[in-house]
Structure formats: C-alpha cells, structure tokens
Design an enzyme around this catalytic site. Structure first.
Site, mmCIF file in Angstrom:
data_model
loop_
_atom_site.group_PDB
_atom_site.id
_atom_site.type_symbol
_atom_site.label_atom_id
_atom_site.label_comp_id
_atom_site.label_asym_id
_atom_site.label_seq_id
_atom_site.Cartn_x
_atom_site.Cartn_y
_atom_site.Cartn_z
ATOM 1 N N HIS A 88 0.805 -1.224 0.000
ATOM 2 C CA HIS A 88 0.000 0.000 0.000
ATOM 3 C C HIS A 88 0.832 1.266 0.000
ATOM 4 O O HIS A 88 0.332 2.332 -0.354
ATOM 5 C CB HIS A 88 -0.972 0.006 1.181
ATOM 6 C CG HIS A 88 -0.341 0.195 2.528
ATOM 7 N ND1 HIS A 88 0.111 -0.854 3.295
ATOM 8 C CD2 HIS A 88 -0.093 1.323 3.248
ATOM 9 C CE1 HIS A 88 0.597 -0.394 4.427
ATOM 10 N NE2 HIS A 88 0.490 0.924 4.425
ATOM 11 N N HIS A 156 1.823 10.675 13.019
ATOM 12 C CA HIS A 156 1.020 9.527 13.425
ATOM 13 C C HIS A 156 1.880 8.540 14.197
ATOM 14 O O HIS A 156 3.096 8.453 13.999
ATOM 15 C CB HIS A 156 0.343 8.837 12.236
ATOM 16 C CG HIS A 156 1.247 8.161 11.256
ATOM 17 N ND1 HIS A 156 2.214 8.818 10.519
ATOM 18 C CD2 HIS A 156 1.316 6.861 10.859
ATOM 19 C CE1 HIS A 156 2.823 7.969 9.720
ATOM 20 N NE2 HIS A 156 2.307 6.760 9.917
#
Length: 263
Positions: A88, A156
């Site tokens: 991804h 994150h």
C-alpha cells in the site's frame, strides 16, 4: 482531485514512486536501505484483506535500469529486485493519481526506502538520493515526462503509549519548511521526527528525496491537509520557481502514505 487532473493534463509517461515496504516484500531478516524494482510489471500485494481491484503495475525496464545504474554510479549501494509485489505504500496513492481502468496510463519505477528497521538512512542521505535521482532522470536519452512521487504519512503513531498521537502544528511547520527551507529539515535527527510527529512519522524523510528533485526553490500550487484517521495526510503540488530552477516541475501527494514530485 486537482493533482490527478494536473497529472492528466501533463500527460505523464512514468512515475518514480519513493515509498516504504510494510513487510509485504521485504522482512526484517533482509530489509535493504534503498531498493529499486526492475520489471515489465509488478503484482499488487495482498496484505491480508484480499487483493485490491487494481491491474498489475506496469514497469519500463530500460528506464529502471538506467536509473539503477545512475544511482550506483553516484555511489549509492542500491539493491534491485524483480517479481516482488508492491504494497500500500505504492498501491494506495497510485489509483488516486492515475485512472487505472482498463489499465494504467503509464509506468512506475518503484524505489523503496527503509523507514522501519534501524539503522535508517539519514534525512541528508535521502536528500542526496533525490539529487542523484533528478540527475538520473534528466540524463535518460528518451524524451519522457517523469513524475517523482514521495510518500509517507505526516504525524502519526500506531503503537505504544502514544498510539493515536498527532501534531497538526508540526505538520504545518514541516510543510512550510519543505517548501521554503528544506535545509532546516536536514538538521533533524530521526529522534526529532519521532518526538515531533510520532514514531511512524519518520516516514517523512522520504519526502526529502522528492523535494530534492525540485532544486533549491519551489512553490506550492495546491495543498490539501486533512486528519480523517489516525494518520495526518496531505496532498501537495509543487513546482520550481521558474527564474531560479529551469528544468524540473513537481507534484506532491500524500494519502496515508504518499507524496510526490514531477520532473
């Protein structure tokens, strides 16, 4: 999406995708610092939820070999790979950039960077990779329109005591510095990136490879920042300042794992 429209208007032939593999094709017993894919096509990785509804990602062996040889000649100890699926880090942003039915409109040069297993390449090393990559693309003898896409989430963290951590103020500052004073980002350590943006935000060093392809001066044409999930994401389109940088144009996108540049 404005960036996708811009890419279509520019009639891009090839994308160099600077991304990180999330243990889909490489694992911690063999995780190269820099790895470039060479092949006519690459399968999309099944990461446990079934295959994405995407066609195989097309490659250009001549272009890939040229870039690989140029980077090695620039003294980067590059790993090359064939027949490995792309996860991804590459496959998430790609369909946001290119219409993919019935097939992709161009080819991809996958360039994987280690941002998972220490020791990681330094921010300065990633910048130097971009300088060498720009020279490699510009020296290719065929007349191609090439985009360099750098990837990686902004602030994150997905594990440990700071799971769910974000820092929008730092995200905004990072984007400003990337445009106006990227040399300031080269002074940061991996620990600085982790402290400011969370453990996984060290992925931002891959943006520096993209930014180096623009030269010293760049400006933003489009920017969209959003925090929809645990990862701060942005899509940014850059171009060099014409009177100061003549040959390279750029685009940047980020969608959980993505950013980019056009040359």
């Amino acid at each position: 999406m404005p960036i996708a429209n811009w890419l279509k208007e520019q009639k891009i032939d090839a994308m160099v995708m600077v991304y990180n593999d999330h243990c889909s094709s490489f694992f911690f017993d063999f995780y190269p610092t820099f790895a470039l894919g060479i092949g006519e096509s690459f399968p999309v990785a099944d990461e446990g939820a079934g295959l994405r509804p995407l066609p195989p990602i097309k490659g250009d062996v001549d272009l890939q070999i040229h870039i690989a040889e140029a980077l090695v000649n620039a003294e980067f100890d590059l790993t090359t790979f064939q027949d490995k699926p792309l996860d991804h880090g590459c496959a998430s942003p790609l369909p946001l950039l290119w219409q993919h039915q019935p097939d992709w409109p161009g080819v991809v040069v996958p360039l994987a960077v280690n941002v998972l297993q220490f020791p990681l390449p330094t921010p300065t090393r990633c910048w130097k990779l971009g300088v060498a990559l720009k020279a490699a693309i510009e020296s290719y003898p065929q007349d191609l329109r090439v985009v360099v896409v750098g990837t990686g989430g902004l602030s994150h963290q997905v594990h440990g005591e700071r799971t769910g951590f974000n820092n929008e103020a730092w995200d905004r500052e990072f984007l400003d510095l990337l445009e106006q004073r990227p040399e300031d980002l080269l002074k940061l350590t991996h620990a600085d990136f982790i402290r400011l943006g969370g453990a996984e935000s060290v992925e931002q060093i891959m943006w520096l490879t993209m930014r180096a392809c623009l030269g010293e001066h760049a400006r933003v044409l489009h920017e969209n920042y959003y925090l929809a999930t645990t990862t701060a994401m942005t899509a940014v389109l850059y171009e060099p300042v014409p009177e100061l940088a003549q040959k390279t144009t750029s685009v940047t996108i980020t969608a959980d794992q993505a950013t980019g540049v056009l040359a």
